[in-house]
Design an enzyme around this catalytic site. Structure first.
Site, short mmCIF file in Angstrom:
data_model
loop_
_atom_site.label_atom_id
_atom_site.label_comp_id
_atom_site.label_asym_id
_atom_site.label_seq_id
_atom_site.Cartn_x
_atom_site.Cartn_y
_atom_site.Cartn_z
N HIS A 235 -9.31 22.17 -41.40
CA HIS A 235 -10.56 22.84 -40.79
C HIS A 235 -10.25 24.20 -40.91
O HIS A 235 -10.99 24.96 -40.16
CB HIS A 235 -10.79 22.20 -39.26
CG HIS A 235 -11.02 20.78 -39.26
ND1 HIS A 235 -12.14 20.15 -40.08
CD2 HIS A 235 -10.25 19.80 -38.74
CE1 HIS A 235 -11.94 18.98 -39.72
NE2 HIS A 235 -10.80 18.61 -39.04
N ARG A 292 -17.40 38.01 -33.05
CA ARG A 292 -16.14 39.10 -33.53
C ARG A 292 -16.31 39.34 -35.09
O ARG A 292 -17.10 38.58 -35.74
CB ARG A 292 -14.98 38.56 -33.12
CG ARG A 292 -14.44 37.31 -33.77
CD ARG A 292 -13.43 36.74 -33.20
NE ARG A 292 -13.22 35.29 -33.71
CZ ARG A 292 -13.02 34.52 -34.84
NH1 ARG A 292 -12.92 35.13 -36.08
NH2 ARG A 292 -12.81 33.23 -34.88
#
Length: 671
Positions: A235, A292
Site C-alpha cells: 500500500h 500537506r
C-alpha cells in the site's frame, strides 16, 4: 517575506525546503535527532539544533521542543515537510499561539480531513462519490466484521488517522477478519496513536489517482492536475507519474473541480492532495485528502514549471497564488521512482547499513520555478537526504532518494528513467534499483496497464529467477582483484611481494572462488606475459586490461571490450556493468573461510526491531507457515513464520523487547 524558517523534518524533504528557501533569500534552521547529527539536512541549513534521541517520538514528534527552538532562533515560520507533524492539528494550533506561522493549512482543515471517517462524511454531504463502506465510530470487532460481511469480500481495513500505507489490511474472507483487524489496530496505534479503523469494499484492479490542489488566504484555489500513483507495494507508492496515462480532458476537469470543491469546503490554505480511487472504466471515488505536500510532488513541478515549496512559503506569508487556473498548463511527462533501502526479493524487507559507494546519474538542466525542465527532454532531478558514507538507520523511513525524469512524452520519459536507473550504483545495503528498472521496462507498466495490484499480478515477470553469472561479469571482478594486487605489490617495492605471476618454467594458474545466489563460480586465472587467461567451466578466454580509472575498468576478453565499475566491500565484489548490478561473494583463502550456514532450529530477526506480538506458547506444535511472532521495524510489521512443521522449544523474547538483526528469537525443532 520571511527572513528565517525552521524545518521540522529530516531527509530529502528538509533538504528540498532548504534549497528553495535559500534561493528565496530565506535562512533556515534544522532540527535533528542524535541519529541525524551528521545528516545532510543538518549540513545544508544555516543553523541546526539537537532536539532529542533517535526515536521520533522523543525528537521529531516533540512539538513543544520544536516550537521552543523556533522561538529561540528567531524563526518566523515552521515548515513541517511531510510526515511527523505535518498533519497534526494540535501542532498547527500551538504554532499559532506562539506567534509562529505554520506553513500548511489551518488546524480546522487538518481536523476536518485528518479523520478518514469524518472526511468521507463531509464528502458524502458534498455529493462526492464514495466507495461503499463503514466509516462510523463503532469499533467493536463483531460489529465491524458484520459490516464487512454486509459489504462483501474482499474488504480493506484502513486506519482512520493513517497514511503512507500504515494500518491497512486487505481481508479476503470472513474467517480472516478478526486477525487482520487486530494487526491493523496494533499498527495504527503504534504509528498514529489512534486505533480507529474504517472498512471499505476493496475494488479489484483500481487505479490510484490524486489531484494536487493549492489555496491561498484570499479565497483562491486551483488544481495543478493529476498524478497516477497506482504502482504500489504494501500500500505504499513505488512509481508516480504526471499526467495520468489515458486521462481525458473531461475527466481531468471533473476530478480537478471536485478536488477544489473539497478544499474549499474545509477552508483550505496551502498545498494539499485529494486522492481518488478510480475504476478501469474511468469512474472515480473520493478516498482521502492529505493536508500537506506529498512525496511525489516533484512530478507535478516538472510538468507545470512551478516550485510548490516556493508557493507554500508565499501563501503562508499571506501572498496571492502566483497563477490562476487558466494560466496552468501541462508540458511533457514526468516520472518519479522512489529509491529505497529494501530487498524486493525478500518481500521488500527494509535494509539498514552504510552507503559505502553511491554513484548517481547527473542531474540535467532543471531549475525549479524556471519552467518545465527548460524544454530539455533529458531532464533528470534527484531529491535526496543522504550522501555517500551516510547510514540508513532503523529509526526512520528507508528512502535513499527520489529519481525524477522528464520527457516530451511518456515514451521518452520511460526511456530516460530506464537509463537513469541503469546509472545508479549503491553498495552497502540492499536497494530496489534493479527492481525499479525491471518495473519501468515491463510490458504492463510501459504499456500503461496500471492498477494497484500491478506488482503482485506480474510477479513472475518482475521477479525472474536469477540467471547464471556470465563470464564478462566474473572477468571484471577478477581483473579488479588482480590489478589491485599488482598495485599493492608495486607500491611495496619488494621483489618478494611481486604479484606479476612470473614463473621460470611454466604458467601460474590460480583459482578465484566467486559465488552468488545462483551458484558457485570458480574462475581459473593464468598469468601470461601480457594479461591473463581466464577460464570458467568449459570457457577459456584471453583477458587484458585496457584502462583503469579508480573503480572503473575497461578490459578485453578475446578482443571484445567490456566496461564496468567494480566496488569491493570486504568479501563482496559489486560489479556494475550493462546497466545491471551483480553482487559476488569472494572466498578469500587468506581470510576466514566464509560465513557458515545458519544452524538448524534457529529463527532469527531479519533486521533490528521490536517484538509486538508473540502468537505461540512454549512447547506448542505448529504447522509449516504458522505465524509465530510479529516484529515491528522501520514502521512496518514483519511476521516470523514456522519454516516447517514442528515444536516451539523456547521463546527467547517477550512483547516489547528490542532485538538486534540476526538475534535468535526462539528455539524450534522440526518434526
Amino acid at each position: 517575506m520571511f527572513t528565517k524558517i525552521l524545518i521540522a523534518n529530516r531527509g530529502e524533504i528538509a533538504c528540498r525546503v532548504a534549497a528553495t528557501a535559500h534561493r528565496m533569500g530565506i535562512k533556515t534552521v534544522a532540527v535533528y535527532s542524535e541519529a541525524d547529527a551528521n545528516a545532510k539536512h543538518v549540513a545544508v541549513c544555516d543553523e541546526s539544533v539537537l532536539i532529542g534521541p533517535a526515536p521520533a517520538k522523543e525528537s521529531y514528534l516533540r512539538a513543544d521542543k520544536i516550537i521552543e527552538v523556533a522561538l529561540a532562533t528567531g524563526a518566523q515560520a515552521i515548515h513541517p515537510g511531510y510526515g511527523f507533524l505535518s498533519e497534526n492539528e494540535d501542532f498547527a494550533e500551538a504554532c499559532a499561539k506562539a506567534g509562529i506561522a505554520f506553513i500548511g493549512p489551518p488546524a480546522s482543515a487538518i481536523r476536518a480531513m485528518g479523520s478518514k471517517s469524518a472526511a468521507k462524511a463531509l464528502m458524502e454531504k458534498a455529493d462526492v462519490p464514495l466507495v461503499p463502506g463503514y466509516h462510523g465510530d463503532t469499533q467493536d470487532a463483531d460489529f465491524l466484521q458484520g459490516q464487512a460481511d454486509r459489504i462483501g469480500y474482499p474488504v480493506l481495513l484502513k486506519a482512520s488517522a493513517g497514511g503512507g500505507g500504515k494500518g491497512m489490511r486487505i481481508v479476503e474472507k470472513s474467517a480472516d477478519f478478526k486477525a487482520a483487524l487486530e494487526s491493523c489496530k496494533r499498527e495504527a496505534i503504534n504509528s498514529f496513536g489512534d486505533d480507529k479503523v474504517l472498512v471499505e469494499k476493496y475494488l479489484t484492479r483500481p487505479r490510484h489517482i490524486e489531484i494536487q490542489v493549492f489555496a491561498d488566504t484570499k479565497g483562491n484555489c486551483v488544481y495543478l492536475f493529476e498524478r497516477d500513483c497506482s504502482v504500489q507495494r504494501r500500500h505504499q507508492k513505488v512509481l508516480e507519474e504526471a499526467p495520468a496515462p489515458g486521462m481525458t480532458a473531461e475527466r481531468r476537469r471533473a476530478m480537478g473541480e471536485a478536488a477544489v470543491a473539497a478544499a474549499k469546503a474545509v477552508g483550505y490554505v496551502g498545498a494539499g492532495t485529494v486522492e481518488f480511487i478510480a475504476n478501469q472504466d474511468g469512474s472515480f471515488y473520493f478516498m482521502e485528502m492529505n493536508t500537506r505536500l506529498q512525496v511525489e510532488h516533484p512530478v507535478t513541478e516538472m510538468i507545470t514549471g512551478t516550485d510548490l515549496v516556493e508557493w507554500q512559503l508565499s501563501v503562508a506569508f499571506g501572498e496571492t497564488l502566483p497563477k490562476k487556473q487558466e494560466e496552468l498548463t501541462i508540458h511533457g511527462h514526468a516520472l518519479e521512482a522512489r529509491i529505497y533501502a529494501e530487498n524486493p526479493e525478500k518481500g521488500f524487507l527494509p535494509s539498514i547499513g552504510t552507503l559505502r559507494h553511491m554513484h548517481t546519474p547527473t542531474a540535467v538542466n532543471f531549475e525549479l520555478g524556471k519552467g518545465s525542465a527548460g524544454n530539455d527532454p533529458a531532464a533528470i532531478r534527484i531529491d535526496s537526504g543522504v550522501r555517500e558514507g551516510d547510514a540508513i538507520s532503523p529509526f526512520y523511513d528507508p528512502m535513499i532518494a527520489k529519481l525524477i525524469v522528464w520527457g516530451k512524452d511518456r515514451e521518452e520519459a520511460l526511456a530516460h528513467m530506464a537509463q537513469a536507473l541503469s546509472e545508479y550504483q549503491i553498495v552497502g545495503l540492499a536497494t530496489n534499483v534493479a527492481f525499479l528498472k525491471r518495473l519501468v521496462e515491463s510490458k504492463p507498466f510501459s504499456g500503461a496497464d496500471l492498477d494497484t495490484g500491478l506488482i503482485e499480478r506480474n510477479h513472475a515477470e518482475l521477479f525472474p529467477q536469477q540467471k547464471q553469472t556470465a563470464l564478462p561479469v566474473l572477468a571484471l571482478a577478477a581483473a579488479s582483484l588482480l590489478v589491485s594486487e599488482q598495485s599493492a605489490g608495486a607500491a611495496a617495492n619488494d621483489p618478494w611481494a611481486s604479484t606479476s605471476g612470473w614463473r621460470m618454467n611454466g604458467t601460474l594458474l590460480r583459482t578465484l572462488a566467486y559465488s552468488d545466489e545462483s551458484g558457485a563460480y570458480p574462475v581459473t586465472v593464468g598469468y601470461n606475459d601480457v594479461g591473463w587467461s581466464i577460464a570458467q567451466g568449459a570457457v577459456t578466454a584471453a583477458m587484458t586490461l585496457v584502462e583503469r580509472q579508480g573503480k572503473h575498468l575497461v578490459i578485453k576478453i578475446d578482443g571484445a571490450t567490456v566496461r564496468g565499475t567494480v566496488v569491493r566491500d570486504g568479501e563482496m565484489f559489486h560489479v556494475f556493468t550493462g546497466g545491471a548490478h551483480y553482487p559476488l561473494h569472494y572466498n578469500d583463502p587468506l581470510a576466514h573461510a566464509g560465513e557458515s550456514e545458519a544452524e538448524g532450529g534457529r529463527l532469527t530477526a531479519p533486521m533490528p526491531g521490536k517484538i509486538v506480538a508473540v502468537l505461540v506458547d512454549k512447547g506448542k506444535s505448529v504447522e509449516k507457515g504458522a505465524p509465530l511472532l510479529i516484529m515491528e521495524a522501520m514502521k512496518m510489521e514483519h511476521t516470523i513464520a514456522a519454516p516447517a512443521s514442528g515444536t516451539v522449544e523456547d521463546l527467547l523474547y517477550a512483547v516489547g523487547d528490542q532485538v538486534a538483526e540476526g538475534a535468535q528469537l526462539l528455539a524450534f525443532k522440526a518434526a
